[in-house]
Design a protein around this motif. Structure first.
Motif, PDB file in Angstrom:
ATOM      1  N   TRP A 257       0.844  -1.243   0.015  1.00 14.37           N
ATOM      2  CA  TRP A 257      -0.006   0.262  -0.061  1.00 14.37           C
ATOM      3  C   TRP A 257       0.864   1.395  -0.211  1.00 14.37           C
ATOM      4  N   SER A 258       2.162   1.191  -0.235  1.00 15.01           N
ATOM      5  CA  SER A 258       2.993   2.579  -0.040  1.00 15.01           C
ATOM      6  C   SER A 258       2.905   3.154  -1.403  1.00 15.01           C
ATOM      7  N   VAL A 259       3.054   4.531  -1.301  1.00 16.13           N
ATOM      8  CA  VAL A 259       3.261   5.195  -2.371  1.00 16.13           C
ATOM      9  C   VAL A 259       4.615   5.636  -2.792  1.00 16.13           C
TER      10      VAL A 259
ATOM     11  N   TYR B 217       7.356   7.918  -4.247  1.00 12.49           N
ATOM     12  CA  TYR B 217       7.416   9.529  -4.257  1.00 12.49           C
ATOM     13  C   TYR B 217       8.567   9.716  -5.450  1.00 12.49           C
ATOM     14  N   GLU B 218       8.317  10.734  -6.055  1.00 13.48           N
ATOM     15  CA  GLU B 218       9.178  11.574  -6.910  1.00 13.48           C
ATOM     16  C   GLU B 218       9.917  12.711  -6.037  1.00 13.48           C
ATOM     17  N   GLN B 219      10.780  13.434  -6.669  1.00 13.25           N
ATOM     18  CA  GLN B 219      11.384  14.494  -5.985  1.00 13.25           C
ATOM     19  C   GLN B 219      10.668  15.446  -5.216  1.00 13.25           C
ATOM     20  N   ASP B 220       9.542  15.825  -6.067  1.00  3.99           N
ATOM     21  CA  ASP B 220       8.826  16.909  -5.540  1.00  3.99           C
ATOM     22  C   ASP B 220       7.336  16.720  -4.836  1.00  3.99           C
ATOM     23  N   GLY B 221       6.980  15.399  -5.183  1.00  3.01           N
ATOM     24  CA  GLY B 221       5.838  15.039  -4.818  1.00  3.01           C
ATOM     25  C   GLY B 221       5.496  13.516  -5.060  1.00  3.01           C
ATOM     26  N   PRO B 222       4.382  13.135  -4.927  1.00  7.24           N
ATOM     27  CA  PRO B 222       3.974  11.590  -5.225  1.00  7.24           C
ATOM     28  C   PRO B 222       4.020  11.410  -6.585  1.00  7.24           C
ATOM     29  N   VAL B 223       4.228  10.253  -7.208  1.00 14.17           N
ATOM     30  CA  VAL B 223       4.346   9.868  -8.352  1.00 14.17           C
ATOM     31  C   VAL B 223       2.758  10.078  -9.037  1.00 14.17           C
ATOM     32  N   GLN B 224       2.620  10.450 -10.230  1.00 14.83           N
ATOM     33  CA  GLN B 224       1.356  10.478 -10.951  1.00 14.83           C
ATOM     34  C   GLN B 224       0.438   9.080 -10.601  1.00 14.83           C
ATOM     35  N   PRO B 225      -0.779   9.342 -10.797  1.00 16.62           N
ATOM     36  CA  PRO B 225      -1.620   8.038 -10.494  1.00 16.62           C
ATOM     37  C   PRO B 225      -1.640   7.169 -11.704  1.00 16.62           C
ATOM     38  N   ARG B 226      -1.140   7.698 -12.909  1.00 15.61           N
ATOM     39  CA  ARG B 226      -1.064   6.883 -13.747  1.00 15.61           C
ATOM     40  C   ARG B 226      -0.008   5.733 -13.536  1.00 15.61           C
ATOM     41  N   PHE B 227       1.015   6.153 -12.742  1.00 14.46           N
ATOM     42  CA  PHE B 227       1.959   5.210 -12.681  1.00 14.46           C
ATOM     43  C   PHE B 227       2.424   4.366 -11.411  1.00 14.46           C
ATOM     44  N   GLU B 228       1.266   4.842 -10.393  1.00 13.14           N
ATOM     45  CA  GLU B 228       1.375   4.313  -8.859  1.00 13.14           C
ATOM     46  C   GLU B 228      -0.173   4.045  -8.656  1.00 13.14           C
ATOM     47  N   ILE B 229      -0.478   2.788  -8.338  1.00 15.63           N
ATOM     48  CA  ILE B 229      -1.724   2.476  -8.061  1.00 15.63           C
ATOM     49  C   ILE B 229      -2.260   2.981  -6.713  1.00 15.63           C
ATOM     50  N   ASN B 230      -1.468   3.211  -5.861  1.00 15.16           N
ATOM     51  CA  ASN B 230      -1.891   3.417  -4.468  1.00 15.16           C
ATOM     52  C   ASN B 230      -1.977   4.845  -4.395  1.00 15.16           C
ATOM     53  N   ALA B 231      -1.835   5.748  -5.454  1.00 19.06           N
ATOM     54  CA  ALA B 231      -1.813   7.126  -5.232  1.00 19.06           C
ATOM     55  C   ALA B 231      -3.391   7.721  -5.358  1.00 19.06           C
TER      56      ALA B 231
ATOM     57  N   ARG C 103      -6.065   1.177   5.237  1.00 18.76           N
ATOM     58  CA  ARG C 103      -4.579   0.870   4.686  1.00 18.76           C
ATOM     59  C   ARG C 103      -4.123   1.930   4.086  1.00 18.76           C
ATOM     60  N   SER C 104      -4.689   2.642   3.069  1.00 12.21           N
ATOM     61  CA  SER C 104      -4.258   3.655   2.559  1.00 12.21           C
ATOM     62  C   SER C 104      -3.731   5.088   3.057  1.00 12.21           C
ATOM     63  N   LEU C 105      -4.553   5.348   4.114  1.00 10.02           N
ATOM     64  CA  LEU C 105      -4.108   6.325   4.745  1.00 10.02           C
ATOM     65  C   LEU C 105      -3.022   6.231   5.831  1.00 10.02           C
ATOM     66  N   ARG C 106      -3.028   4.889   6.085  1.00 17.37           N
ATOM     67  CA  ARG C 106      -2.171   4.582   7.516  1.00 17.37           C
ATOM     68  C   ARG C 106      -0.591   4.974   7.173  1.00 17.37           C
ATOM     69  N   ALA C 107      -0.420   4.955   5.754  1.00 13.77           N
ATOM     70  CA  ALA C 107       0.991   5.297   5.431  1.00 13.77           C
ATOM     71  C   ALA C 107       1.286   6.873   5.717  1.00 13.77           C
ATOM     72  N   GLN C 108      -0.100   7.457   5.357  1.00 18.78           N
ATOM     73  CA  GLN C 108       0.138   9.063   5.133  1.00 18.78           C
ATOM     74  C   GLN C 108      -0.118   9.601   6.526  1.00 18.78           C
ATOM     75  N   VAL C 109      -0.809   9.239   7.572  1.00 17.94           N
ATOM     76  CA  VAL C 109      -1.302   9.968   8.660  1.00 17.94           C
ATOM     77  C   VAL C 109      -0.298   9.512   9.870  1.00 17.94           C
ATOM     78  N   LEU C 110      -0.412   8.117   9.968  1.00 13.46           N
ATOM     79  CA  LEU C 110       0.521   7.607  10.835  1.00 13.46           C
ATOM     80  C   LEU C 110       1.750   7.769  10.392  1.00 13.46           C
TER      81      LEU C 110
END
Lengths: 82, 342
Positions: free
Chosen positions: B153-155, B157-171, B282-289
């Motif tokens: 479930w991890s996302v 990341y690129e340099q300045d932000g998360p990868v585009q949803p096109r390439f990352e299923i969890n975004a 599952r999705s938010l756990r990586a970002q909030v916790l």
């Protein structure tokens, strides 16, 4: 269940009006709800109450002038459209 | 009928037709060919200040009623040619300059407007959320209905932000929620029509109501995050995306209620609430916790240990609010459907 955007706008306008009416010096200090940061702790972990009071204070500061305009617009609309 | 904008007459083999978006890049401006205006002025220009008073209205009428029929040389016999100062606009060079000047003015105007809009609506960030493709949409929909077997479930990341949803299923993305919202309004209209309760105002009422509840939900999430002082990398648009996913289950539940009545509706709603809660936690756990890395654990309490409980509560609050809101948004639509005895 006709809860539309206009109702939401009216309700939020009334709530913001209620928040902005509370005068800081005359009223809130008496209750102890003043937003001046108490010198306890350097804000590493401001308590929830302090955050709420901070929020109220900033709403009051920021939203005063736009609220005047919004109120005028809403009053005119209600006069014209009923 | 083919509505595809790109399919026209077949292109010659081996040649790509270039699409030019800016006429200035073409090297010439097709619109500055001298137009045969009857009084030698550009029709798009505001009237120059030294016009005689009674003539602006007539000149406007003239320039609109005789667009291209008057040949270029005729303006010498025009009655306005002897007015001092207007003749300067007759020369093609001046017309060119005037056209280029107004074009530059329009360009600066559009850039200014775009900058002002950028202050209120983050257009670039919005574009990120709509960078999806078909594979992503299908996989994400499948994930929404059955997230139990997804492992990672991890996302990334690129340099300045998360990868585009096109390439990352969890975004998170905003395409699915937007489409689901529009479909919800249409399905609501359909169901109301089947119950003879439909009128065109209902479309506006349903869409406005759902939008109002979405805004309230977002406001409550933001206020909760601020008041309980939770540091997170979640943006408001992320929250909007995650709270928009419930519309997918909503429309499936409503459609099933047509076939199976209230029983099917509640079954589907219950299952989708479970699946969505699982998905969200599952999705938010990586970002909030917080993720405790080795270095941070060495260098002192960078990690707020008391914040963990608050973050967990916030997650559970979000996950629990989704079924309540889904039920609230759709219950009034299925009230009158007779339940089929299974």
């Amino acid at each position: 269940m006709a809860f539309t955007l206009w109702n939401l706008f009216e309700a939020s306008l009334l709530c913001l009006n209620a928040i902005c009416i509370l005068n800081e010096e005359r009223f809130l200090v008496k209750i102890g709800w003043s937003a001046k940061r108490a010198p306890t702790g350097f804000g590493e972990n401001p308590t929830a109450k302090a955050q709420i009071l901070n929020l109220i204070h900033s709403i009051r500061t920021v939203a005063r002038i736009p609220l005047i305009l919004l109120n005028i617009v809403t009053i005119l609309l209600k006069l014209l459209l009923g | 009928m083919n509505f595809n904008a790109n399919s026209g007459p077949k292109q010659p083999f081996g040649r790509k037709i270039k699409r030019v978006s800016d006429v200035n890049a073409m090297g010439y401006n097709p619109y500055t060919q001298p137009q045969p205006f009857p009084n030698g002025q550009d029709a798009a220009q505001p009237q120059p200040a030294f016009n005689p008073q009674h003539q602006p209205a007539q000149e406007f009428n003239q320039s609109y009623t005789q667009p291209n029929n008057v040949p270029y040389n005729n303006f010498d016999t025009n009655q306005y040619a002897n007015v001092p100062g207007i003749g300067v606009f007759a020369q093609p060079m001046v017309q060119n300059m005037a056209m280029q000047y107004t074009q530059q003015l329009a360009n600066t105007g559009t850039t200014m407007v775009k900058k002002e809009i950028e202050r209120f609506v983050p257009v670039n960030r919005l574009k990120y959320y709509f960078a999806v493709d078909t594979k992503y949409v299908l996989t994400k929909l499948g994930l929404l209905f059955f997230p139990f077997t997804h492992a990672d479930w991890s996302v990334k990341y690129e340099q300045d932000g998360p990868v585009q949803p096109r390439f990352e299923i969890n975004a998170p993305d905003l395409y699915i929620p937007t489409m689901a919202y529009v479909t919800y309004v249409l399905v609501a209209g359909l169901v109301l029509g089947m119950q003879q309760r439909f009128s065109p105002e209902q479309i506006g009422i349903q869409s406005s109501s759902a939008l109002a509840w979405c805004l309230i939900e977002l406001g409550v999430y933001n206020a909760t995050l601020y008041i309980s002082n939770i540091q997170t990398s979640l943006r408001t648009l992320d929250l909007l995306a995650y709270s928009g996913y419930k519309f997918v289950g909503l429309i499936v539940s409503i459609l099933l209620s047509i076939v199976g009545g209230s029983t099917a509706y509640f079954c589907m709603l219950g299952y989708f609430s479970l699946a969505l809660a699982f998905f969200l936690v599952r999705s938010l756990r990586a970002q909030v916790l917080p993720e405790i890395s080795q270095q941070e654990a060495y260098y002192g309490d960078n990690v707020p240990s008391s914040g963990n409980k608050r973050r967990l509560y916030f997650l559970l609050f979000v996950a629990a609010a989704q079924p309540v809101l889904s039920w609230w948004l759709s219950y009034h639509l299925i009230r009158y459907t007779p339940s089929v005895t299974l």
